[in-house]
Design a protein around this motif. Sequence first.
Motif, PDB file in Angstrom:
ATOM      1  N   LYS A  40       4.582  -8.172 -11.255  1.00  0.00           N
ATOM      2  CA  LYS A  40       4.904  -9.056 -12.387  1.00  0.00           C
ATOM      3  C   LYS A  40       5.944 -10.107 -12.030  1.00  0.00           C
ATOM      4  O   LYS A  40       5.966 -11.210 -12.594  1.00  0.00           O
ATOM      5  N   GLU A  41       6.845  -9.776 -11.063  1.00  0.00           N
ATOM      6  CA  GLU A  41       7.921 -10.723 -10.718  1.00  0.00           C
ATOM      7  C   GLU A  41       7.350 -12.061 -10.245  1.00  0.00           C
ATOM      8  O   GLU A  41       7.951 -13.109 -10.498  1.00  0.00           O
ATOM      9  N   ALA A  42       6.200 -12.022  -9.565  1.00  0.00           N
ATOM     10  CA  ALA A  42       5.581 -13.264  -9.080  1.00  0.00           C
ATOM     11  C   ALA A  42       5.260 -14.178 -10.262  1.00  0.00           C
ATOM     12  O   ALA A  42       5.517 -15.383 -10.228  1.00  0.00           O
ATOM     13  N   ALA A  69       0.806  -1.229   0.000  1.00  0.00           N
ATOM     14  CA  ALA A  69       0.000   0.000   0.000  1.00  0.00           C
ATOM     15  C   ALA A  69       0.836   1.275   0.000  1.00  0.00           C
ATOM     16  O   ALA A  69       0.370   2.324  -0.442  1.00  0.00           O
ATOM     17  N   THR A  70       2.080   1.200   0.496  1.00  0.00           N
ATOM     18  CA  THR A  70       2.889   2.410   0.622  1.00  0.00           C
ATOM     19  C   THR A  70       3.741   2.686  -0.615  1.00  0.00           C
ATOM     20  O   THR A  70       4.487   3.670  -0.647  1.00  0.00           O
ATOM     21  N   GLY A  71       3.650   1.821  -1.625  1.00  0.00           N
ATOM     22  CA  GLY A  71       4.462   2.012  -2.832  1.00  0.00           C
ATOM     23  C   GLY A  71       3.767   2.889  -3.860  1.00  0.00           C
ATOM     24  O   GLY A  71       2.693   3.453  -3.601  1.00  0.00           O
ATOM     25  N   SER A  72       4.380   2.962  -5.021  1.00  0.00           N
ATOM     26  CA  SER A  72       3.855   3.814  -6.090  1.00  0.00           C
ATOM     27  C   SER A  72       2.478   3.319  -6.568  1.00  0.00           C
ATOM     28  O   SER A  72       1.517   4.097  -6.647  1.00  0.00           O
ATOM     29  N   VAL A  73       2.352   2.023  -6.858  1.00  0.00           N
ATOM     30  CA  VAL A  73       1.053   1.479  -7.292  1.00  0.00           C
ATOM     31  C   VAL A  73       0.067   1.519  -6.129  1.00  0.00           C
ATOM     32  O   VAL A  73      -1.106   1.881  -6.299  1.00  0.00           O
ATOM     33  N   ASN A 125       6.267  -2.918   3.856  1.00  0.00           N
ATOM     34  CA  ASN A 125       7.454  -3.674   4.271  1.00  0.00           C
ATOM     35  C   ASN A 125       8.027  -3.091   5.556  1.00  0.00           C
ATOM     36  O   ASN A 125       8.042  -3.737   6.593  1.00  0.00           O
ATOM     37  N   THR A 126       8.471  -1.810   5.477  1.00  0.00           N
ATOM     38  CA  THR A 126       9.097  -1.184   6.655  1.00  0.00           C
ATOM     39  C   THR A 126       8.463   0.162   7.024  1.00  0.00           C
ATOM     40  O   THR A 126       8.701   0.685   8.100  1.00  0.00           O
ATOM     41  N   ASN A 127       7.696   0.722   6.119  1.00  0.00           N
ATOM     42  CA  ASN A 127       7.198   2.082   6.290  1.00  0.00           C
ATOM     43  C   ASN A 127       5.948   2.143   7.186  1.00  0.00           C
ATOM     44  O   ASN A 127       4.817   2.318   6.715  1.00  0.00           O
ATOM     45  N   ALA A 128       6.187   2.022   8.505  1.00  0.00           N
ATOM     46  CA  ALA A 128       5.075   1.966   9.455  1.00  0.00           C
ATOM     47  C   ALA A 128       4.293   3.280   9.490  1.00  0.00           C
ATOM     48  O   ALA A 128       3.057   3.277   9.598  1.00  0.00           O
TER      49      ALA A 128
HETATM   50  N1  LIG Z   1       5.117   1.798 -10.205  1.00  0.00           N
HETATM   51  C1  LIG Z   1       4.517   1.534 -11.339  1.00  0.00           C
HETATM   52  O1  LIG Z   1       4.104   2.441 -12.043  1.00  0.00           O
HETATM   53  C2  LIG Z   1       4.310   0.105 -11.774  1.00  0.00           C
HETATM   54  C3  LIG Z   1       3.740  -0.148 -13.021  1.00  0.00           C
HETATM   55  C4  LIG Z   1       3.517  -1.454 -13.396  1.00  0.00           C
HETATM   56  C5  LIG Z   1       3.871  -2.500 -12.573  1.00  0.00           C
HETATM   57  N2  LIG Z   1       4.453  -2.238 -11.371  1.00  0.00           N
HETATM   58  C6  LIG Z   1       4.837  -3.354 -10.513  1.00  0.00           C
HETATM   59  O2  LIG Z   1       4.170  -3.207  -9.266  1.00  0.00           O
HETATM   60  C7  LIG Z   1       5.003  -3.682  -8.204  1.00  0.00           C
HETATM   61  C8  LIG Z   1       5.201  -2.552  -7.207  1.00  0.00           C
HETATM   62  O3  LIG Z   1       5.861  -1.490  -7.864  1.00  0.00           O
HETATM   63  P1  LIG Z   1       5.999  -0.047  -7.183  1.00  0.00           P
HETATM   64  O4  LIG Z   1       6.646   0.797  -8.190  1.00  0.00           O
HETATM   65  O5  LIG Z   1       4.698   0.351  -6.581  1.00  0.00           O
HETATM   66  O6  LIG Z   1       7.051  -0.387  -6.027  1.00  0.00           O
HETATM   67  P2  LIG Z   1       7.448   0.479  -4.753  1.00  0.00           P
HETATM   68  O7  LIG Z   1       7.040   1.885  -4.935  1.00  0.00           O
HETATM   69  O8  LIG Z   1       8.858   0.151  -4.466  1.00  0.00           O
HETATM   70  O9  LIG Z   1       6.511  -0.159  -3.610  1.00  0.00           O
HETATM   71  C9  LIG Z   1       6.645  -1.481  -3.218  1.00  0.00           C
HETATM   72  C10 LIG Z   1       5.665  -1.822  -2.120  1.00  0.00           C
HETATM   73  O10 LIG Z   1       5.945  -3.162  -1.667  1.00  0.00           O
HETATM   74  C11 LIG Z   1       6.356  -3.138  -0.287  1.00  0.00           C
HETATM   75  N3  LIG Z   1       7.435  -4.127  -0.166  1.00  0.00           N
HETATM   76  C12 LIG Z   1       8.683  -4.069  -0.701  1.00  0.00           C
HETATM   77  N4  LIG Z   1       9.384  -5.158  -0.377  1.00  0.00           N
HETATM   78  C13 LIG Z   1       8.585  -5.936   0.370  1.00  0.00           C
HETATM   79  C14 LIG Z   1       8.758  -7.170   1.043  1.00  0.00           C
HETATM   80  N5  LIG Z   1       9.916  -7.835   1.007  1.00  0.00           N
HETATM   81  N6  LIG Z   1       7.713  -7.674   1.752  1.00  0.00           N
HETATM   82  C15 LIG Z   1       6.536  -7.013   1.813  1.00  0.00           C
HETATM   83  N7  LIG Z   1       6.308  -5.817   1.217  1.00  0.00           N
HETATM   84  C16 LIG Z   1       7.329  -5.297   0.504  1.00  0.00           C
HETATM   85  C17 LIG Z   1       6.816  -1.710  -0.019  1.00  0.00           C
HETATM   86  O11 LIG Z   1       6.731  -1.374   1.367  1.00  0.00           O
HETATM   87  P3  LIG Z   1       7.641  -0.167   1.999  1.00  0.00           P
HETATM   88  O12 LIG Z   1       7.053   1.105   1.459  1.00  0.00           O
HETATM   89  O13 LIG Z   1       7.465  -0.309   3.452  1.00  0.00           O
HETATM   90  O14 LIG Z   1       9.044  -0.391   1.519  1.00  0.00           O
HETATM   91  C18 LIG Z   1       5.795  -0.948  -0.868  1.00  0.00           C
HETATM   92  O15 LIG Z   1       4.554  -0.891  -0.214  1.00  0.00           O
HETATM   93  C19 LIG Z   1       6.306  -4.150  -8.859  1.00  0.00           C
HETATM   94  O16 LIG Z   1       6.222  -5.529  -9.096  1.00  0.00           O
HETATM   95  C20 LIG Z   1       6.321  -3.403 -10.193  1.00  0.00           C
HETATM   96  O17 LIG Z   1       7.024  -4.087 -11.195  1.00  0.00           O
HETATM   97  C21 LIG Z   1       4.679  -0.959 -10.958  1.00  0.00           C
END
Ligand SMILES: NC(=O)c1ccc[n+]([C@@H]2O[C@H](COP(=O)([O-])OP(=O)(O)OC[C@H]3O[C@@H](n4cnc5c(N)ncnc54)[C@H](OP(=O)(O)O)[C@@H]3O)[C@@H](O)[C@H]2O)c1
Length: 400
Positions: A139-141, A26-30, A53-56
Amino acid sequence: MLQSAPVTDLENVTFAHPKKVSIFGATGSVGTSTIDLIKRQPNQFDVDVLTANTNAGELAQYAIQLKANLAVIADESKYQELQDLLKGTGIEVAAGESALIEAAGRPMDWMMAAIMGSAGLRPTLAAIKKGTTVALANKEALVCAGSLMMQEVRSHHSVLLPVDSEHNAIFQVLDEKQSSSIRRIILTASGGPFRCTPLHQMKEVTLEQALKHPNWDMGAKISIDSATMMNKGLEFIEAFHLFPVDQEQIEILVHPQSVIHSMVEYRDGSILAQMGSPDMRIPISYALGWPERHCFDQETLDFTELGQFTFEAPDLERFRALGLAKNALKTGKSAPAILNAANEVAVEGFLSKRIGFLDIVAVVDKVLEKAEFIELRSLEDVFYQDAKGRELAREVIKSF
Ligand SMILES: NC(=O)c1ccc[n+]([C@@H]2O[C@H](COP(=O)([O-])OP(=O)(O)OC[C@H]3O[C@@H](n4cnc5c(N)ncnc54)[C@H](OP(=O)(O)O)[C@@H]3O)[C@@H](O)[C@H]2O)c1
């Protein structure tokens, strides 16, 4: 090898109102784009679980704003911090990987799988096994567990809604009932920040330059994957598993404007494209509303202002990641899982400035050379190969 066609009878999928949803990552970009969309239509959704993951700090903030039932933090050392932040709110708190998996197995209508990397595989599978509709950003999954994951989707009558803009585009224009009429799928690619950078200069690029994507605002790992074009390689593998086509029917086309998100060509020569601004909230909104289209007030595209669309073939010499990913898919067995694991470790090495930009793909290449691929018969095999790929990548990085 051709993947078998329709995964689930999509016409018979119905949801409760409001839709019970959870956001993993929930705390990431998507994740935050998904939250933004939910906040615009609060009556449509009942938020159950949010994870990080870590962002409480941010996790607690979103859990309060969205009135979530449960907040889960993967990093157990952050449990107390999260607990303190949510004290008195009535929001349940949990920590650790097993809590994440348990939370993914709760009854819900819809889950956003937006954890970064293969760490998302176990929770995503837990949701699939409950028949939940999964909006798949992670997608990595799918790259790691490919056919095994799709088998779980079929046997548990789950639905995977692709969130990657390219796959979401294909999902929107691909008629599964006419899968035998598909000539090819055209996956578009922006080309990333180094589309025009000569190879000798790519050696010297900085982390800041690599993180600066020309069109999309994304998390760090996927931004680097876009710069090496490994992202498109992973998407090639993802497309193969999601759609009823052969590897030879998937083409990659560089389209720097990122307005045409992908296309499907049918055997009568018709090509259907999905277009839109490069804003991830569009495919996420589609997945959130599916099978309906929710209103998302995006600024209307002005085609006269855009002027022109351009296209070019990808440069396979400067972007070797594309060839490595395609070969891994052709090799089959555990090769895609090893490729993904090595890439995750190499990107982390670049993000922490331990290796250079061109080293990322060099590490993946070396690991693929060294690895012994095995048939993936169970998910345990996938996790074993993921660990093996990581171990080999660490060894290769040490030797640099
Ligand atoms: N961003 C895009 O526009 C986009 C587009 C298409 C597909 N995707 C895919 O969507 C996924 C997420 O991308 P993102 O850009 O949103 O990534 P991101 O901004 O790095 O966010 C990742 C999220 O996953 C959490 N996380 C990271 N490592 C973890 C772990 N080991 N265990 C549990 N939670 C974990 C993070 O928590 P913390 O915040 O606490 O670190 C954060 O909530 C990726 O697979 C990416 O390829 C992204």
